[in-house]
Design a protein around this motif. Structure first.
Motif, PDB file in Angstrom:
ATOM      1  N   VAL A 108       8.673  -3.413  -0.199  1.00 15.65           N
ATOM      2  CA  VAL A 108       7.519  -2.527  -0.448  1.00 15.65           C
ATOM      3  C   VAL A 108       7.693  -1.857  -1.808  1.00 15.65           C
ATOM      4  CG1 VAL A 108       8.517  -0.462   0.702  1.00 15.65           C
ATOM      5  CG2 VAL A 108       6.037  -0.710   0.524  1.00 15.65           C
ATOM      6  N   LEU A 109       6.595  -1.799  -2.543  1.00 12.40           N
ATOM      7  CA  LEU A 109       6.552  -1.024  -3.781  1.00 12.40           C
ATOM      8  C   LEU A 109       5.814   0.269  -3.458  1.00 12.40           C
ATOM      9  CD1 LEU A 109       7.129  -0.965  -6.867  1.00 12.40           C
ATOM     10  CD2 LEU A 109       4.842  -1.916  -7.192  1.00 12.40           C
ATOM     11  N   VAL A 110       6.481   1.382  -3.730  1.00 16.69           N
ATOM     12  CA  VAL A 110       5.873   2.693  -3.463  1.00 16.69           C
ATOM     13  C   VAL A 110       5.417   3.273  -4.799  1.00 16.69           C
ATOM     14  CG1 VAL A 110       6.237   4.984  -2.473  1.00 16.69           C
ATOM     15  CG2 VAL A 110       7.481   3.013  -1.535  1.00 16.69           C
ATOM     16  N   VAL A 146     -10.246   5.462  -6.799  1.00 15.56           N
ATOM     17  CA  VAL A 146     -11.041   4.258  -7.010  1.00 15.56           C
ATOM     18  C   VAL A 146     -10.104   3.068  -7.219  1.00 15.56           C
ATOM     19  CG1 VAL A 146     -12.562   3.130  -8.688  1.00 15.56           C
ATOM     20  CG2 VAL A 146     -13.052   5.468  -7.920  1.00 15.56           C
ATOM     21  N   PHE A 147     -10.478   1.938  -6.627  1.00 16.20           N
ATOM     22  CA  PHE A 147      -9.733   0.682  -6.773  1.00 16.20           C
ATOM     23  C   PHE A 147     -10.727  -0.335  -7.317  1.00 16.20           C
ATOM     24  CE2 PHE A 147      -8.325  -3.410  -5.026  1.00 16.20           C
ATOM     25  CZ  PHE A 147      -6.950  -3.392  -5.254  1.00 16.20           C
ATOM     26  N   GLU A 148     -10.399  -0.953  -8.433  1.00 17.19           N
ATOM     27  CA  GLU A 148     -11.342  -1.888  -9.062  1.00 17.19           C
ATOM     28  C   GLU A 148     -10.795  -3.306  -9.067  1.00 17.19           C
ATOM     29  OE1 GLU A 148     -13.676   1.066 -12.132  1.00 17.19           O
ATOM     30  OE2 GLU A 148     -12.060  -0.161 -12.944  1.00 17.19           O
ATOM     31  N   ARG A 189      -6.939  -2.901 -10.447  1.00 13.54           N
ATOM     32  CA  ARG A 189      -6.323  -1.730 -11.072  1.00 13.54           C
ATOM     33  C   ARG A 189      -6.763  -0.467 -10.332  1.00 13.54           C
ATOM     34  NH1 ARG A 189      -9.547   0.183 -16.587  1.00 13.54           N
ATOM     35  NH2 ARG A 189     -11.602   0.401 -15.615  1.00 13.54           N
ATOM     36  N   VAL A 190      -6.012   0.601 -10.542  1.00 14.52           N
ATOM     37  CA  VAL A 190      -6.428   1.938 -10.122  1.00 14.52           C
ATOM     38  C   VAL A 190      -6.573   2.719 -11.424  1.00 14.52           C
ATOM     39  CG1 VAL A 190      -5.753   4.035  -8.879  1.00 14.52           C
ATOM     40  CG2 VAL A 190      -5.251   1.785  -7.893  1.00 14.52           C
ATOM     41  N   PRO A 191      -7.816   2.932 -11.890  1.00 13.36           N
ATOM     42  CA  PRO A 191      -7.989   3.570 -13.200  1.00 13.36           C
ATOM     43  C   PRO A 191      -7.674   5.061 -13.152  1.00 13.36           C
ATOM     44  CG  PRO A 191     -10.129   3.195 -12.164  1.00 13.36           C
ATOM     45  CD  PRO A 191      -9.097   2.594 -11.251  1.00 13.36           C
ATOM     46  N   ILE A 201      -0.127   8.479  -2.716  1.00 14.51           N
ATOM     47  CA  ILE A 201       0.965   7.507  -2.606  1.00 14.51           C
ATOM     48  C   ILE A 201       0.390   6.223  -2.035  1.00 14.51           C
ATOM     49  CG2 ILE A 201       3.101   6.950  -1.378  1.00 14.51           C
ATOM     50  CD1 ILE A 201       3.932   9.865  -1.678  1.00 14.51           C
ATOM     51  N   ASN A 202       0.758   5.128  -2.666  1.00 17.79           N
ATOM     52  CA  ASN A 202       0.307   3.816  -2.211  1.00 17.79           C
ATOM     53  C   ASN A 202       1.531   2.961  -1.912  1.00 17.79           C
ATOM     54  OD1 ASN A 202      -0.186   0.817  -3.435  1.00 17.79           O
ATOM     55  ND2 ASN A 202      -1.863   1.514  -2.138  1.00 17.79           N
ATOM     56  N   LEU A 203       1.493   2.289  -0.768  1.00 21.40           N
ATOM     57  CA  LEU A 203       2.592   1.381  -0.403  1.00 21.40           C
ATOM     58  C   LEU A 203       2.047  -0.030  -0.397  1.00 21.40           C
ATOM     59  CD1 LEU A 203       3.914   3.260   2.804  1.00 21.40           C
ATOM     60  CD2 LEU A 203       4.505   3.698   0.438  1.00 21.40           C
TER      61      LEU A 203
END
Ligand SMILES: O=C(O)CCC(=O)C(=O)O
Length: 211
Positions: A108-110, A146-148, A189-191, A201-203
């Motif tokens: 996992v990348l945190v 936002v997730f693009e 990306r997450v701008p 935090i994103n896992l």
């Protein structure tokens, strides 16, 4: 194209064109996801986000830790990060994600976005070590961001791709599934979002092929 996991509901934005991306809203109920966010933020020891490549110094626009099963080697993480063992908390989240999506993960990348200035730029998670068609499950905790996504393009295609960006908002507790085939055709990306003050935090759970 058939959904790999029919019980996932595609977000309305993403479903129009991206049939290998799906979101399970409230995978963790909101209160539980907020608690997880706080626990992770405090438990993780966040390393310095400056690094060097070929003698040049860079600053990663977020904080990161990388955790993997023993023996798993991943060049992206080796460039930037030391591999850490799983914590009990990360392992319990991994088990729940695996059970839900029906895939095994071993790393996992945190990513910790401290505020709206932190971001991740356009990329595909297409490192060789994950095989030709990786499945990646991505859990969002904390501040909505936002997730693009846009089609992968290069050369002349790049400018056409730039005009074809689709976006969705990932809320705390949402589980995003990037299914097999997504990374070969799309980048994401997450701008930066200057107005955002809270942290997120994103896992991203991955399966790295054993060496
Ligand atoms: O933070 C996110 O939602 C995306 C993270 C990401 O793109 C990655 O870890 O490769």
């Amino acid at each position: 194209m058939n959904k790999l996991i029919p019980s996932f509901t595609a977000s309305s934005t993403a479903s129009s064109a991206i049939d290998r991306l799906s979101v399970m809203s409230d995978f963790y109920p909101r209160a539980e996801s907020e608690e997880l966010y706080q626990r992770l933020r405090q438990q993780q020891t966040w390393p310095d986000n400056h690094y060097e490549i070929a003698g040049r110094r860079f600053r990663l626009p977020r904080l990161q830790t990388w955790h993997a099963d023993t023996g798993i080697v991943y060049s992206y993480s080796n460039n930037l990060l030391q591999t850490r063992p799983w914590t009990a908390l990360l392992l319990s989240i991994r088990r729940r994600v695996e059970q839900r999506v029906g895939h095994r993960f071993n790393a996992v990348l945190v990513n910790y976005y401290r505020n709206g200035e932190d971001y991740v730029g356009w990329h595909s998670d297409d490192e060789r070590e994950m095989g030709a068609a990786p499945v990646i499950a991505s859990l969002s905790l904390g501040q909505a961001r936002v997730f693009e996504v846009r089609p992968l393009g290069n050369g002349a295609c790049r400018s056409a791709a730039a005009g074809n960006v689709q976006s969705l908002t990932l809320h705390s507790g949402d589980l995003l599934l990037m299914e097999a085939g997504f990374q070969q055709h799309w980048e994401h990306r997450v701008p930066a979002q200057d107005a955002v003050t809270g942290g997120r935090i994103n896992l991203t759970f991955r399966y790295v092929l054993p060496p």
